[in-house]
Write a protein that holds these residues in place. Structure first.
Motif, PDB file in Angstrom:
ATOM      1  N   ASP A  24       0.836  -1.201   0.000  1.00 23.75           N
ATOM      2  CA  ASP A  24       0.000   0.000   0.000  1.00 23.75           C
ATOM      3  C   ASP A  24       0.871   1.251   0.000  1.00 23.75           C
ATOM      4  O   ASP A  24       0.560   2.238  -0.666  1.00 23.75           O
ATOM      5  CB  ASP A  24      -0.913   0.016   1.232  1.00 23.75           C
ATOM      6  CG  ASP A  24      -2.036  -1.013   1.127  1.00 23.75           C
ATOM      7  OD1 ASP A  24      -2.236  -1.541   0.022  1.00 23.75           O
ATOM      8  OD2 ASP A  24      -2.695  -1.272   2.152  1.00 23.75           O
ATOM      9  N   LYS A  28       0.910   4.087  -2.970  1.00 19.28           N
ATOM     10  CA  LYS A  28       0.623   5.496  -2.699  1.00 19.28           C
ATOM     11  C   LYS A  28       1.726   6.388  -3.267  1.00 19.28           C
ATOM     12  O   LYS A  28       1.464   7.459  -3.814  1.00 19.28           O
ATOM     13  CB  LYS A  28       0.479   5.720  -1.191  1.00 19.28           C
ATOM     14  CG  LYS A  28       0.015   7.115  -0.823  1.00 19.28           C
ATOM     15  CD  LYS A  28      -0.182   7.253   0.693  1.00 19.28           C
ATOM     16  CE  LYS A  28      -1.378   6.473   1.164  1.00 19.28           C
ATOM     17  NZ  LYS A  28      -1.670   6.736   2.591  1.00 19.28           N
ATOM     18  N   ASN A  32       0.979   9.172  -6.159  1.00 21.14           N
ATOM     19  CA  ASN A  32       1.232  10.591  -5.877  1.00 21.14           C
ATOM     20  C   ASN A  32       2.345  11.176  -6.724  1.00 21.14           C
ATOM     21  O   ASN A  32       2.488  12.394  -6.808  1.00 21.14           O
ATOM     22  CB  ASN A  32       1.583  10.793  -4.399  1.00 21.14           C
ATOM     23  CG  ASN A  32       0.387  10.608  -3.494  1.00 21.14           C
ATOM     24  OD1 ASN A  32      -0.699  10.248  -3.956  1.00 21.14           O
ATOM     25  ND2 ASN A  32       0.574  10.840  -2.210  1.00 21.14           N
ATOM     26  N   ASP A 133       4.101   8.849   3.600  1.00 23.63           N
ATOM     27  CA  ASP A 133       2.683   8.947   3.229  1.00 23.63           C
ATOM     28  C   ASP A 133       2.535   9.309   1.749  1.00 23.63           C
ATOM     29  O   ASP A 133       1.665  10.096   1.365  1.00 23.63           O
ATOM     30  CB  ASP A 133       1.967   9.977   4.106  1.00 23.63           C
ATOM     31  CG  ASP A 133       0.445   9.783   4.077  1.00 23.63           C
ATOM     32  OD1 ASP A 133       0.009   8.647   3.826  1.00 23.63           O
ATOM     33  OD2 ASP A 133      -0.282  10.779   4.274  1.00 23.63           O
ATOM     34  N   GLY A 134       3.415   8.765   0.921  1.00 20.38           N
ATOM     35  CA  GLY A 134       3.333   8.975  -0.512  1.00 20.38           C
ATOM     36  C   GLY A 134       3.977  10.242  -1.016  1.00 20.38           C
ATOM     37  O   GLY A 134       4.100  10.442  -2.232  1.00 20.38           O
TER      38      GLY A 134
END
Length: 375
Positions: A24, A28, A32, A133-134
């Protein structure tokens, strides 16, 4: 310790969850940063292997505190690649790793981070892009060094396959790192600001070329004939020297004026590279012809845009950088002026003194005496 989840191990429910989180996290990053699809990709076989067992690492800097000194080497084989690893653990809580990788593909890793720590990455013949977080945290090109505060629970690192790829990294507890920083250090202020917010971030405004001195220290750390009983002390001293040189060389960046925002990104990048090359060779700076040849441009072009970027000529920048370094060395008061002059590449001490006075308005002797008699 860094633990790699190998495909041959039995994965419990929590292990399956970690594999899912790793995939995941990568997804992400790619969503992005759509441009990565053009510059980064996994070999088909490697992609298949990583889909089954992603390169997922758990890292807890706290586990290294009060551990006995360790220096060990091992070879890891996975994802159609081979990696020779040298790992050093110091009782003070510091962890270091040198890796030489032979691979058929670009790659990535997912780090599960248990506690905040300072990460210093030397991309010897490698590159590295870190994402949280990407979002891109910071990148490090081959031959460059960058420093980070890792506070996020998960960090994704991407790299591109290169011949004879190698890197060296240092991982340090925040408290240990702060204990060796000067009270008024700009790095300390930035580190505390990030730490108070539990925010992951870079400590250098931009990555910097690794100097010949830094490479030499890394080589000495990895290949020493010191007796076993003194290796721990030797390595601790060497890594402190490496960190001191790495952070000290960042201070010279304050000499340059802000880059002209009207210049194109490509031009800014080229001039930044020119500045980094100059900064890494202050003792024996390249000539204008040598520098333009190395950058693949012509001399007139280089002179014009360097001045537009930094408000000074290349020669002026070299002089200013040398003078700032000379001032710091003189302020310590423990080295003769003639020695400092030679160290900075001046064959004639009188020429050095004249340049120093022209730059600061006082002779080198004045700065040195003031440091020895602060009252």
């Amino acid at each position: 310790m860094i633990k790699l989840i190998f495909g041959g191990e039995k994965i419990c429910n929590s292990g399956i969850l970690k594999v899912t989180l790793a995939m995941d996290g990568l997804e992400k990053v790619l969503l992005n940063n759509a441009h990565l699809q053009e510059s980064w990709s996994l070999d088909e076989q490697v992609a298949h292997e990583m889909a089954d067992t992603p390169p997922h690492y758990s890292f807890d800097i706290r586990t290294f505190s009060n551990r006995s000194f360790q220096f060990r080497q091992k070879t890891m084989k996975q994802y159609s690649s081979r990696m020779n690893v040298s790992e050093i653990v110091l009782p003070q809580g510091m962890h270091m790793m040198h890796s030489e990788l032979t691979s058929t593909s670009d790659g990535y890793l997912c780090i599960d981070n248990a506690a905040p720590y300072v990460h210093v990455f030397f991309a010897l013949n490698s590159d590295r892009q870190y994402y949280v977080d990407g979002e891109l945290l910071g990148s490090c090109s081959p031959g460059h060094v960058q420093s980070y505060l890792f506070a996020a629970p998960q960090i994704i690192g991407l790299w591109h396959r290169r011949p004879a790829e190698s890197f060296f990294e240092i991982n340090i507890p925040i408290s240990l790192f702060e204990s060796h920083l000067p009270v008024d250090s700009s790095f300390g202020l930035k580190l505390r600001s990030l730490a108070e917010k539990s925010q992951t971030g870079i400590l250098f405004d931009e990555s910097r070329l690794i100097s010949a001195q830094q490479k030499e220290i890394i080589a000495e750390l990895l290949d020493t004939e010191m007796d076993k009983e003194w290796k721990s002390l030797y390595c601790f001293g060497k890594v402190l020297e490496l960190l001191a040189r790495t952070f000290d060389e960042q201070k010279v960046k304050g000499i340059a004026l802000p880059i002209d925002n009207n210049l194109s990104p490509e031009m800014k990048k080229l001039m930044t590279k020119a500045k980094e090359i100059v900064e890494s060779r202050l003792t024996d700076p390249p000539s204008l012809a040598q520098l333009s040849a190395e950058l693949g441009t012509n001399e007139n072009y280089l002179k014009k845009y360097f001045k537009l970027c930094y408000g000074t000529t290349i020669y002026g920048y070299v002089t200013a950088s040398r003078m700032q370094k000379a001032k710091r060395l003189l302020a310590k008061g423990d080295r003769p002026i003639n020695e400092i002059s030679r160290f900075l590449g001046y064959s004639n001490p009188a020429h050095f003194s004249a340049s120093f006075k022209k730059h600061f308005g006082v002779k080198p002797k004045f700065v040195q005496q003031a440091s020895m008699n602060p009252s």
